[in-house]
Scaffold this motif. Structure first.
Motif, PDB file in Angstrom:
ATOM      1  N   ALA A  51       1.176  -1.411  -0.115  1.00  0.00           N
ATOM      2  CA  ALA A  51      -0.569  -0.374   0.084  1.00  0.00           C
ATOM      3  C   ALA A  51       1.402   1.287  -0.343  1.00  0.00           C
ATOM      4  O   ALA A  51       0.887   2.196  -0.641  1.00  0.00           O
ATOM      5  CB  ALA A  51      -1.263   0.240   1.073  1.00  0.00           C
ATOM      6  N   LEU A  52       1.728   0.975   0.757  1.00  0.00           N
ATOM      7  CA  LEU A  52       3.111   2.309   0.870  1.00  0.00           C
ATOM      8  C   LEU A  52       3.561   2.678  -0.907  1.00  0.00           C
ATOM      9  O   LEU A  52       3.719   4.262  -1.249  1.00  0.00           O
ATOM     10  CB  LEU A  52       4.154   1.998   2.093  1.00  0.00           C
ATOM     11  CG  LEU A  52       5.215   2.807   2.419  1.00  0.00           C
ATOM     12  CD1 LEU A  52       3.953   4.760   3.049  1.00  0.00           C
ATOM     13  CD2 LEU A  52       5.599   3.297   3.389  1.00  0.00           C
ATOM     14  N   CYS A  53       3.803   1.478  -0.949  1.00  0.00           N
ATOM     15  CA  CYS A  53       4.638   1.693  -2.388  1.00  0.00           C
ATOM     16  C   CYS A  53       3.351   1.812  -3.673  1.00  0.00           C
ATOM     17  O   CYS A  53       3.897   2.481  -4.627  1.00  0.00           O
ATOM     18  CB  CYS A  53       4.739   0.422  -2.878  1.00  0.00           C
ATOM     19  SG  CYS A  53       6.654  -0.601  -2.467  1.00  0.00           S
ATOM     20  N   VAL A  54       2.225   1.730  -3.544  1.00  0.00           N
ATOM     21  CA  VAL A  54       1.243   2.315  -4.205  1.00  0.00           C
ATOM     22  C   VAL A  54       0.809   3.441  -4.451  1.00  0.00           C
ATOM     23  O   VAL A  54       0.535   4.520  -5.028  1.00  0.00           O
ATOM     24  CB  VAL A  54      -0.102   0.956  -4.549  1.00  0.00           C
ATOM     25  CG1 VAL A  54      -1.048   1.994  -4.744  1.00  0.00           C
ATOM     26  CG2 VAL A  54      -0.308   0.044  -4.920  1.00  0.00           C
ATOM     27  N   GLU A  55       0.997   4.200  -2.733  1.00  0.00           N
ATOM     28  CA  GLU A  55       0.584   5.268  -2.854  1.00  0.00           C
ATOM     29  C   GLU A  55       2.152   6.571  -2.341  1.00  0.00           C
ATOM     30  O   GLU A  55       1.715   7.386  -3.224  1.00  0.00           O
ATOM     31  CB  GLU A  55       0.461   5.998  -0.779  1.00  0.00           C
ATOM     32  CG  GLU A  55      -0.444   7.148  -0.857  1.00  0.00           C
ATOM     33  CD  GLU A  55      -1.828   7.001  -1.258  1.00  0.00           C
ATOM     34  OE1 GLU A  55      -2.417   7.332  -1.471  1.00  0.00           O
ATOM     35  OE2 GLU A  55      -2.256   6.084  -1.834  1.00  0.00           O
ATOM     36  N   ALA A  56       3.204   6.099  -3.267  1.00  0.00           N
ATOM     37  CA  ALA A  56       4.406   6.991  -3.364  1.00  0.00           C
ATOM     38  C   ALA A  56       4.399   6.380  -4.894  1.00  0.00           C
ATOM     39  O   ALA A  56       6.217   6.828  -5.174  1.00  0.00           O
ATOM     40  CB  ALA A  56       5.278   6.223  -1.889  1.00  0.00           C
ATOM     41  N   ASP A  57       3.873   5.997  -5.831  1.00  0.00           N
ATOM     42  CA  ASP A  57       4.885   5.578  -6.794  1.00  0.00           C
ATOM     43  C   ASP A  57       5.701   5.166  -6.746  1.00  0.00           C
ATOM     44  O   ASP A  57       6.615   5.221  -7.824  1.00  0.00           O
ATOM     45  CB  ASP A  57       4.645   6.604  -7.454  1.00  0.00           C
ATOM     46  CG  ASP A  57       3.594   7.459  -7.562  1.00  0.00           C
ATOM     47  OD1 ASP A  57       2.226   6.784  -7.959  1.00  0.00           O
ATOM     48  OD2 ASP A  57       2.423   8.256  -7.801  1.00  0.00           O
ATOM     49  N   VAL A  58       6.074   4.445  -6.458  1.00  0.00           N
ATOM     50  CA  VAL A  58       7.244   3.597  -5.823  1.00  0.00           C
ATOM     51  C   VAL A  58       7.609   2.413  -7.391  1.00  0.00           C
ATOM     52  O   VAL A  58       6.021   1.543  -7.611  1.00  0.00           O
ATOM     53  CB  VAL A  58       7.774   2.774  -5.178  1.00  0.00           C
ATOM     54  CG1 VAL A  58       9.229   1.349  -5.211  1.00  0.00           C
ATOM     55  CG2 VAL A  58       8.055   3.154  -3.440  1.00  0.00           C
ATOM     56  N   PRO A  59       8.558   2.588  -8.293  1.00  0.00           N
ATOM     57  CA  PRO A  59       8.089   1.344  -9.123  1.00  0.00           C
ATOM     58  C   PRO A  59       8.305  -0.165  -8.841  1.00  0.00           C
ATOM     59  O   PRO A  59       9.221  -0.555  -8.128  1.00  0.00           O
ATOM     60  CB  PRO A  59       9.789   1.562 -10.068  1.00  0.00           C
ATOM     61  CG  PRO A  59       9.868   2.690 -10.072  1.00  0.00           C
ATOM     62  CD  PRO A  59       9.786   3.085  -8.199  1.00  0.00           C
ATOM     63  N   LEU A  60       7.261  -0.941  -9.750  1.00  0.00           N
ATOM     64  CA  LEU A  60       7.683  -2.495  -9.571  1.00  0.00           C
ATOM     65  C   LEU A  60       8.349  -3.298  -8.916  1.00  0.00           C
ATOM     66  O   LEU A  60       8.410  -4.513  -8.568  1.00  0.00           O
ATOM     67  CB  LEU A  60       6.836  -2.980 -10.459  1.00  0.00           C
ATOM     68  CG  LEU A  60       5.336  -2.270 -11.069  1.00  0.00           C
ATOM     69  CD1 LEU A  60       4.545  -3.533 -11.833  1.00  0.00           C
ATOM     70  CD2 LEU A  60       4.325  -2.818  -9.669  1.00  0.00           C
ATOM     71  N   GLU A  61       9.636  -2.774 -10.179  1.00  0.00           N
ATOM     72  CA  GLU A  61      10.595  -3.882  -9.256  1.00  0.00           C
ATOM     73  C   GLU A  61      11.383  -3.633  -7.999  1.00  0.00           C
ATOM     74  O   GLU A  61      12.160  -4.390  -8.136  1.00  0.00           O
ATOM     75  CB  GLU A  61      11.767  -3.315 -10.545  1.00  0.00           C
ATOM     76  CG  GLU A  61      12.425  -1.943 -11.000  1.00  0.00           C
ATOM     77  CD  GLU A  61      11.429  -1.202 -11.997  1.00  0.00           C
ATOM     78  OE1 GLU A  61      11.990   0.023 -12.077  1.00  0.00           O
ATOM     79  OE2 GLU A  61      10.589  -1.155 -12.545  1.00  0.00           O
TER      80      GLU A  61
END
Length: 73
Positions: A51-61
């Motif tokens: 969820a944090l990655c989605v919200e902060a636009d962290v690249p999938l890789e």
């Protein structure tokens, strides 16, 4: 993902500003709670990390395997 791996992943991805994100950023995917609130409520660290990655636009890789230590030799 363990809590310690979550903390390492946040530090590795966001640096010193990671603590502020964990404490202040509301994550839509986990009920608009902060990561800290979600972890305290028992949400699994992997789910909070995603969820944090989605919200902060962290690249999938950079999302998979984050926070893990290198295997011992």
């Amino acid at each position: 993902m363990r809590h310690s791996e979550f903390e390492r992943a946040v530090e590795d991805e966001f640096g010193r500003g990671g603590a502020a994100l964990v404490d202040d950023l509301a994550l839509a995917e986990i009920g608009h709670r902060t990561a800290r609130e979600a972890l305290a409520a028992g949400v699994p660290p992997r789910e909070v990390w995603r969820a944090l990655c989605v919200e902060a636009d962290v690249p999938l890789e950079r999302r998979h395997g984050a926070g893990r230590l290198e295997p011992r030799r």
